[in-house]
Motif scaffolding. Structure first.
Motif, PDB file in Angstrom:
ATOM      1  N   UNK A  80      11.618  31.476  39.040  1.00  0.00           N
ATOM      2  CA  UNK A  80      12.955  31.932  38.647  1.00  0.00           C
ATOM      3  C   UNK A  80      13.065  33.455  38.622  1.00  0.00           C
ATOM      4  N   UNK A  81      11.997  34.139  38.236  1.00  0.00           N
ATOM      5  CA  UNK A  81      12.045  35.599  38.182  1.00  0.00           C
ATOM      6  C   UNK A  81      12.200  36.223  39.564  1.00  0.00           C
ATOM      7  N   UNK A  82      11.697  35.559  40.594  1.00  0.00           N
ATOM      8  CA  UNK A  82      11.886  36.078  41.955  1.00  0.00           C
ATOM      9  C   UNK A  82      13.357  36.048  42.349  1.00  0.00           C
ATOM     10  N   UNK A  83      14.081  35.054  41.881  1.00  0.00           N
ATOM     11  CA  UNK A  83      15.538  35.001  42.097  1.00  0.00           C
ATOM     12  C   UNK A  83      16.198  36.164  41.372  1.00  0.00           C
ATOM     13  N   UNK A  84      15.778  36.387  40.121  1.00  0.00           N
ATOM     14  CA  UNK A  84      16.397  37.452  39.310  1.00  0.00           C
ATOM     15  C   UNK A  84      16.141  38.834  39.907  1.00  0.00           C
ATOM     16  N   UNK A  85      14.978  39.026  40.496  1.00  0.00           N
ATOM     17  CA  UNK A  85      14.629  40.354  41.026  1.00  0.00           C
ATOM     18  C   UNK A  85      15.227  40.620  42.405  1.00  0.00           C
ATOM     19  N   UNK A  86      15.825  39.613  43.028  1.00  0.00           N
ATOM     20  CA  UNK A  86      16.398  39.789  44.353  1.00  0.00           C
ATOM     21  C   UNK A  86      17.488  40.866  44.325  1.00  0.00           C
ATOM     22  N   UNK A  87      17.590  41.636  45.410  1.00  0.00           N
ATOM     23  CA  UNK A  87      18.612  42.683  45.476  1.00  0.00           C
ATOM     24  C   UNK A  87      20.016  42.099  45.627  1.00  0.00           C
ATOM     25  N   UNK A  88      20.119  40.899  46.174  1.00  0.00           N
ATOM     26  CA  UNK A  88      21.411  40.258  46.396  1.00  0.00           C
ATOM     27  C   UNK A  88      21.434  38.901  45.706  1.00  0.00           C
ATOM     28  N   UNK A  89      22.642  38.412  45.472  1.00  0.00           N
ATOM     29  CA  UNK A  89      22.777  37.031  45.002  1.00  0.00           C
ATOM     30  C   UNK A  89      22.193  36.092  46.051  1.00  0.00           C
ATOM     31  N   UNK A  90      21.587  35.033  45.600  1.00  0.00           N
ATOM     32  CA  UNK A  90      21.065  34.056  46.560  1.00  0.00           C
ATOM     33  C   UNK A  90      21.990  32.856  46.710  1.00  0.00           C
ATOM     34  N   UNK A  91      22.861  32.643  45.748  1.00  0.00           N
ATOM     35  CA  UNK A  91      23.828  31.541  45.830  1.00  0.00           C
ATOM     36  C   UNK A  91      25.145  32.134  46.310  1.00  0.00           C
TER      37      UNK A  91
END
Length: 386
Positions: free
Chosen positions: A277-288
């Motif tokens: 989940x933290x990899x999603x949070x650290x992404x520069x852009x929204x993933x959804x």
């Protein structure tokens, strides 16, 4: 079952959960996010959503959406998307059901009125108010104020639209007490809830606008997605009556938006390859997200609804009345906090001060449309007993 995925590596799980501000023993039969969902459903703020406005004021008709029916529709869409993406459905549902808890009566008219009234005291923000509701204003437990929701639910509630580099005052203050990583994106479950909110808005506002005769079916042929859905619905049966045609069109609109959202999100996830989940949070852009073409279509639908529904003269009249009523109730109570009910008056302190303004704002923001109208009469009409 088609579309069902096992829980993905980037989904929340009890193993990576960050707990609650006030530690509690885990439940034997429910996950942390099932408990959050249940606490939200049983809250008084959630119950009040049945008499809070979307676009039409509560008394204008029983068949128009309210904040409650909207939240339920968001939750249904969000669970379906979460299941397809291998996310935790219960956290996604909890966030969908909680996202409107901070909205005042009369929809955006009430929010604009409270923001204007509260400008000398920091303004009003419905996301910050949602956090106030679940961390302070709900008084159900002996050991703490609020619902003591998990970190993941609180994070998703305040960051579902993205990072907060300049958070509203209450969110900033709460973050000092219980850090919510405001400079990162929320987890994927919160992002799904936010996008499902958009999808539900479009479908039910098109439905309610047609029901209210603010525009006609023939006005929709030019709209991307909607026009195609309408043509397909008309082709499916040449003599389908108008109510069924409307529903046949709208279910196709929802399906097109959901299908695109899932496909584009899968593409983003494949590119990012998050392992937590933290990899999603650290992404520069929204993933959804929607695909670029669908995002453009989505904006075209928003523009149409803004021009033809939200700014329709009939809606404008009611919005103006609702704004004036909300401002009036706030002003009377802020000028004279002794008029507040017994359980609110001690919180206000001396009139005209910050504490008084925030207390009156909390009181007004928690009102339903119906209660706000009744309270205005009690405060202004001498023939009505207070």
């Amino acid at each position: 079952m088609p579309g069902v995925s096992p829980l993905a590596r980037y989904a929340v799980s009890p193993a990576t959960a960050r707990g609650r501000l006030h530690p509690e023993p885990e439940a034997e039969t429910r996950s942390p996010w099932q408990r959050d969902r249940d606490r939200i459903i049983h809250s008084s703020a959630f119950r009040k959503l049945q008499y809070k406005t979307q676009v039409f004021v509560n008394h204008e008709g029983d068949f128009y959406r309210t904040r409650l029916t909207h939240s339920i529709e968001v939750a249904q869409i969000a669970r379906s998307v979460a299941r397809a993406l291998g996310l935790d459905e219960d956290l996604t549902e909890a966030l969908a059901l909680a996202h409107d808890l901070g909205h005042p009566p009369f929809g955006h008219a009430g929010e604009e009125a409270l923001n204007q009234a509260m400008k000398p005291f920091g303004g009003f923000d419905h996301n910050a108010q949602s956090l106030r509701v679940v961390t302070l204003l709900e008084s159900r437990y002996a050991g703490w104020d609020g619902l003591n929701l998990t970190w993941e639910t609180l994070e998703g509630l305040v960051k579902h639209n993205g990072p907060l580099p300049k958070p509203p005052a209450y969110i900033a203050d709460y973050d000092e007490r219980y850090p919510l990583d405001l400079d990162t994106h929320a987890g994927a479950e919160a992002q799904v809830a936010a996008m499902s909110d958009d999808i539900a808005y479009h479908s039910h506002d098109l439905d309610d606008g047609l029901r209210a005769q603010l525009f006609r079916v023939d006005d929709l042929h030019h709209l991307p997605i909607v026009g195609e859905a309408l043509a397909a619905a008309q082709k499916s049966s040449l003599d389908v009556p108008p109510p069924r045609l409307r529903h046949e069109m709208l279910r196709r609109v929802i399906n097109a938006l959901v299908t695109d959202l899932i496909a584009e999100t899968r593409r983003c996830l494949a590119s990012l390859d998050p392992d937590s989940p933290d990899a999603i949070r650290r992404s520069k852009q929204r993933v959804v997200a929607f695909s670029p073409a669908m995002a453009d279509a989505n904006q075209a639908i928003k523009d149409f609804l803004f021009a033809r529904m939200y700014r329709h003269w009939r809606v404008n009249r009611m919005t103006n009345k609702a704004r004036r009523l909300t401002e009036g109730v706030f002003r009377i109570l802020h000028d004279n906090p002794t008029l507040l009910p017994d359980d609110w008056r001690p919180r206000a302190g001396a009139g005209g001060m910050q504490r008084s303004a925030v207390t009156v704002c909390d009181y007004v923001a928690g009102m339903t449309d119906r209660f706000a109208m009744d309270e205005h009469r009690r405060l202004t009409d001498i023939s009505v007993q207070g």
